[in-house]
Design a protein around this motif. Structure first.
Motif, PDB file in Angstrom:
ATOM      1  N   THR A  39      -7.279  31.831  14.649  1.00 11.53           N
ATOM      2  CA  THR A  39      -6.727  32.881  13.793  1.00 11.53           C
ATOM      3  C   THR A  39      -6.992  32.531  12.334  1.00 11.53           C
ATOM      4  O   THR A  39      -6.801  31.388  11.933  1.00 11.53           O
ATOM      5  CB  THR A  39      -5.206  32.993  14.004  1.00 11.53           C
ATOM      6  OG1 THR A  39      -4.964  33.276  15.378  1.00 11.53           O
ATOM      7  CG2 THR A  39      -4.616  34.105  13.156  1.00 11.53           C
ATOM      8  N   VAL A  40      -7.458  33.516  11.578  1.00 15.67           N
ATOM      9  CA  VAL A  40      -7.644  33.318  10.135  1.00 15.67           C
ATOM     10  C   VAL A  40      -6.719  34.272   9.402  1.00 15.67           C
ATOM     11  O   VAL A  40      -6.683  35.470   9.704  1.00 15.67           O
ATOM     12  CB  VAL A  40      -9.104  33.575   9.706  1.00 15.67           C
ATOM     13  CG1 VAL A  40      -9.239  33.471   8.187  1.00 15.67           C
ATOM     14  CG2 VAL A  40     -10.034  32.577  10.387  1.00 15.67           C
ATOM     15  N   GLU A  41      -5.976  33.732   8.463  1.00 17.81           N
ATOM     16  CA  GLU A  41      -5.027  34.536   7.699  1.00 17.81           C
ATOM     17  C   GLU A  41      -5.421  34.490   6.226  1.00 17.81           C
ATOM     18  O   GLU A  41      -5.563  33.418   5.654  1.00 17.81           O
ATOM     19  CB  GLU A  41      -3.635  33.931   7.905  1.00 17.81           C
ATOM     20  CG  GLU A  41      -2.528  34.738   7.316  1.00 17.81           C
ATOM     21  CD  GLU A  41      -1.180  34.091   7.584  1.00 17.81           C
ATOM     22  OE1 GLU A  41      -0.727  34.114   8.736  1.00 17.81           O
ATOM     23  OE2 GLU A  41      -0.592  33.560   6.634  1.00 17.81           O
ATOM     24  N   GLU A  42      -5.614  35.654   5.639  1.00 13.83           N
ATOM     25  CA  GLU A  42      -5.950  35.752   4.215  1.00 13.83           C
ATOM     26  C   GLU A  42      -4.804  36.429   3.479  1.00 13.83           C
ATOM     27  O   GLU A  42      -4.344  37.484   3.912  1.00 13.83           O
ATOM     28  CB  GLU A  42      -7.187  36.626   4.004  1.00 13.83           C
ATOM     29  CG  GLU A  42      -8.439  36.142   4.660  1.00 13.83           C
ATOM     30  CD  GLU A  42      -9.622  37.051   4.324  1.00 13.83           C
ATOM     31  OE1 GLU A  42     -10.707  36.757   4.802  1.00 13.83           O
ATOM     32  OE2 GLU A  42      -9.435  38.055   3.598  1.00 13.83           O
ATOM     33  N   THR A  43      -4.387  35.869   2.361  1.00 16.99           N
ATOM     34  CA  THR A  43      -3.356  36.511   1.553  1.00 16.99           C
ATOM     35  C   THR A  43      -3.980  37.027   0.259  1.00 16.99           C
ATOM     36  O   THR A  43      -4.463  36.243  -0.557  1.00 16.99           O
ATOM     37  CB  THR A  43      -2.211  35.532   1.238  1.00 16.99           C
ATOM     38  OG1 THR A  43      -1.646  35.083   2.466  1.00 16.99           O
ATOM     39  CG2 THR A  43      -1.135  36.201   0.390  1.00 16.99           C
ATOM     40  N   HIS A  44      -3.960  38.344   0.097  1.00  8.92           N
ATOM     41  CA  HIS A  44      -4.573  38.982  -1.067  1.00  8.92           C
ATOM     42  C   HIS A  44      -3.571  39.337  -2.152  1.00  8.92           C
ATOM     43  O   HIS A  44      -3.938  39.546  -3.298  1.00  8.92           O
ATOM     44  CB  HIS A  44      -5.317  40.256  -0.631  1.00  8.92           C
ATOM     45  CG  HIS A  44      -6.511  39.975   0.228  1.00  8.92           C
ATOM     46  ND1 HIS A  44      -7.787  39.981  -0.253  1.00  8.92           N
ATOM     47  CD2 HIS A  44      -6.610  39.629   1.533  1.00  8.92           C
ATOM     48  CE1 HIS A  44      -8.642  39.681   0.719  1.00  8.92           C
ATOM     49  NE2 HIS A  44      -7.949  39.462   1.816  1.00  8.92           N
ATOM     50  N   ARG A  45      -2.297  39.475  -1.766  1.00  9.07           N
ATOM     51  CA  ARG A  45      -1.265  39.822  -2.730  1.00  9.07           C
ATOM     52  C   ARG A  45       0.017  39.113  -2.359  1.00  9.07           C
ATOM     53  O   ARG A  45       0.303  38.892  -1.182  1.00  9.07           O
ATOM     54  CB  ARG A  45      -0.982  41.339  -2.738  1.00  9.07           C
ATOM     55  CG  ARG A  45      -2.054  42.142  -3.406  1.00  9.07           C
ATOM     56  CD  ARG A  45      -1.749  43.628  -3.356  1.00  9.07           C
ATOM     57  NE  ARG A  45      -2.768  44.307  -4.135  1.00  9.07           N
ATOM     58  CZ  ARG A  45      -2.660  44.583  -5.423  1.00  9.07           C
ATOM     59  NH1 ARG A  45      -1.560  44.313  -6.070  1.00  9.07           N
ATOM     60  NH2 ARG A  45      -3.641  45.172  -6.062  1.00  9.07           N
ATOM     61  N   GLU A  46       0.809  38.789  -3.364  1.00 12.91           N
ATOM     62  CA  GLU A  46       2.130  38.224  -3.127  1.00 12.91           C
ATOM     63  C   GLU A  46       3.054  38.880  -4.138  1.00 12.91           C
ATOM     64  O   GLU A  46       2.768  38.862  -5.338  1.00 12.91           O
ATOM     65  CB  GLU A  46       2.070  36.702  -3.307  1.00 12.91           C
ATOM     66  CG  GLU A  46       3.367  35.987  -3.032  1.00 12.91           C
ATOM     67  CD  GLU A  46       3.602  35.682  -1.564  1.00 12.91           C
ATOM     68  OE1 GLU A  46       3.233  36.498  -0.706  1.00 12.91           O
ATOM     69  OE2 GLU A  46       4.176  34.609  -1.271  1.00 12.91           O
ATOM     70  N   GLN A  47       4.138  39.469  -3.669  1.00 14.37           N
ATOM     71  CA  GLN A  47       5.087  40.172  -4.537  1.00 14.37           C
ATOM     72  C   GLN A  47       4.342  41.180  -5.428  1.00 14.37           C
ATOM     73  O   GLN A  47       4.656  41.343  -6.595  1.00 14.37           O
ATOM     74  CB  GLN A  47       5.850  39.154  -5.399  1.00 14.37           C
ATOM     75  CG  GLN A  47       7.177  39.648  -5.911  1.00 14.37           C
ATOM     76  CD  GLN A  47       8.245  39.654  -4.832  1.00 14.37           C
ATOM     77  OE1 GLN A  47       8.005  40.020  -3.697  1.00 14.37           O
ATOM     78  NE2 GLN A  47       9.448  39.277  -5.168  1.00 14.37           N
ATOM     79  N   GLU A  99       3.065  29.477  11.060  1.00 14.62           N
ATOM     80  CA  GLU A  99       3.611  29.554  12.412  1.00 14.62           C
ATOM     81  C   GLU A  99       2.489  29.734  13.425  1.00 14.62           C
ATOM     82  O   GLU A  99       1.620  30.586  13.253  1.00 14.62           O
ATOM     83  CB  GLU A  99       4.583  30.743  12.502  1.00 14.62           C
ATOM     84  CG  GLU A  99       5.327  30.799  13.825  1.00 14.62           C
ATOM     85  CD  GLU A  99       6.238  32.016  13.922  1.00 14.62           C
ATOM     86  OE1 GLU A  99       7.277  32.029  13.252  1.00 14.62           O
ATOM     87  OE2 GLU A  99       5.896  32.945  14.650  1.00 14.62           O
TER      88      GLU A  99
END
Lengths: 194, 195
Positions: free
Chosen positions: B12-20, B152
């Protein structure tokens, strides 16, 4: 504010060798992609939500491309598909329904002439909610060996004002399929059913 | 490896493009590689855990390579890592320790190039669908505060009673918008594994 604002994109590739029986000559690959987006209609009743459906078209295409790339297979090897949506608490189920057209369109655009309806499911949920995305054969919905589902979700979404849109693809039947019914080799492939 | 029997591999690859609402540029990325293996010692007490130790060594390379490949980076571009195991109910916690601690680290460090720091880890017993939070730390300097994190890991269909779920995580980044001070990647020396 733009209708499309993506917070996260998650891809997942499963490679299944066996499930207690003889290992398959070719492992089954199941893949999922999920995008977490801001729900532009959260917290209010918006009568006209069609602009979002249009705005989702390029999002769907990008997700489908990412999914096939993550699975590491040629599009011609994809045999099953499905889609789904999880709507955060400040949205309504109808916002999940926005995904039907752009999600299906995106996969068909990359898989060529897929005939069968894309099975789908949707629900409301908080962060950590999992969705069991149904999967069926891309050309004939009644192919029994390809009836499957893949659980998809992420720990930190959807927040109340977010949407999670999901696409799933598989490269074949369940790993030890043996309950009869229409066989993939017997598909006529005209009506999308058989 | 005759004892290594894998039922499935999941990456699984998780990318975070925005936070708040704020853009994260470049997006932070984590790759989680999981193997579901048969526990050769399910249902019985075995004193010598060497076969599981050898399986751990094999998985360190296999899962480390899979995670790096999924990120599409060169090994030297990996920034943080972590590992974890969930032992199905017919096994014992020590089986997770055998997989994770004696020999998994060396091939994992080859996969991410270097890796002077301890690989943070977690382990537990659990049934099908049990989640585990895999701790993450910078691979060369454990005190780099921006890279303290976790992800997780969970599969809907594992571990069965006679199985063990083994997870390795590799990232090419820290938290999305780090701003709680401490040692930074620019300041670290990366020699003693701590700072």
């Amino acid at each position: 504010m733009d209708l499309i604002e993506i917070r996260k994109i998650v891809t997942c590739r499963e490679e299944i060798f066996h499930e207690g029986g003889p290992p398959a000559a070719v492992p089954l690959i199941r893949g999922a992609v999920a995008a977490v987006l801001r729900n532009p209609y959260a917290g209010r009743y918006e009568p006209d939500i069609m602009p979002m459906m249009k705005a989702l078209e390029p999002v769907g295409l990008d997700m489908a491309r990412r999914l096939i790339a993550a699975m590491g297979v040629e599009p011609a090897r994809i045999q099953g598909y499905g889609k789904g949506a999880i709507v955060g608490a400040a949205g309504e189920l109808e916002h999940g329904a926005l995904w039907h057209v752009p999600g299906g369109y995106a996969m068909r655009a990359l898989l060529g002439d897929a005939k069968a309806i894309v099975p789908s499911t949707k629900k409301l949920g908080g962060p950590g909610t999992r969705l069991d995305v149904p999967v069926t054969h891309i050309n004939a919905s009644y192919v029994r060996s390809h009836f499957d589902a893949m659980e998809v979700g992420l720990a930190d979404g959807p927040k109340a004002n977010e949407l999670v849109y999901i696409l799933v693809m598989t490269t074949g039947s369940r790993i030890h399929a043996r309950v009869g019914g229409l066989n993939a080799a017997e598909i006529v492939g005209k009506d999308g059913l058989r | 490896m005759n004892d290594l029997k894998i039922r499935k591999l999941v990456v699984t690859v998780e990318e975070t493009h925005r936070e708040q609402g704020r853009p994260v540029q470049p997006a932070t990325r984590k790759a989680l590689a999981i193997a579901v293996i048969e526990n050769p010692f399910a249902g019985r007490f075995v004193e010598d855990l060497e076969p599981l130790i050898a399986i751990g060594e094999a998985l360190g390379g296999l899962l480390g390579d899979r995670a790096v490949a999924a990120l599409g980076i060169r090994p030297g571009e990996a920034e943080s890592y972590g590992k974890a195991a969930i032992v199905g109910e017919a096994g014992e916690l020590e089986h997770a320790a055998a997989l994770l601690h004696p020999r998994m680290g060396k091939p994992l460090r080859v996969a991410v190039e270097k890796g002077a720091a301890l690989v943070p880890s977690a382990k537990k017993m659990g049934g099908i669908g049990t989640p585990i939070d895999v701790p993450l730390g910078h691979k060369d300097a454990a005190f780099v505060r921006s890279h303290f994190d976790a992800i997780e890991a969970r599969l809907a269909d594992a571990p069965r009673a006679n199985e063990i779920l083994v997870a390795i995580v590799v990232t090419d980044s820290g938290r999305p918008l780090p701003r709680v001070g401490g040692l930074t990647t620019a300041e670290m020396e990366g020699k003693d594994g701590l700072r």
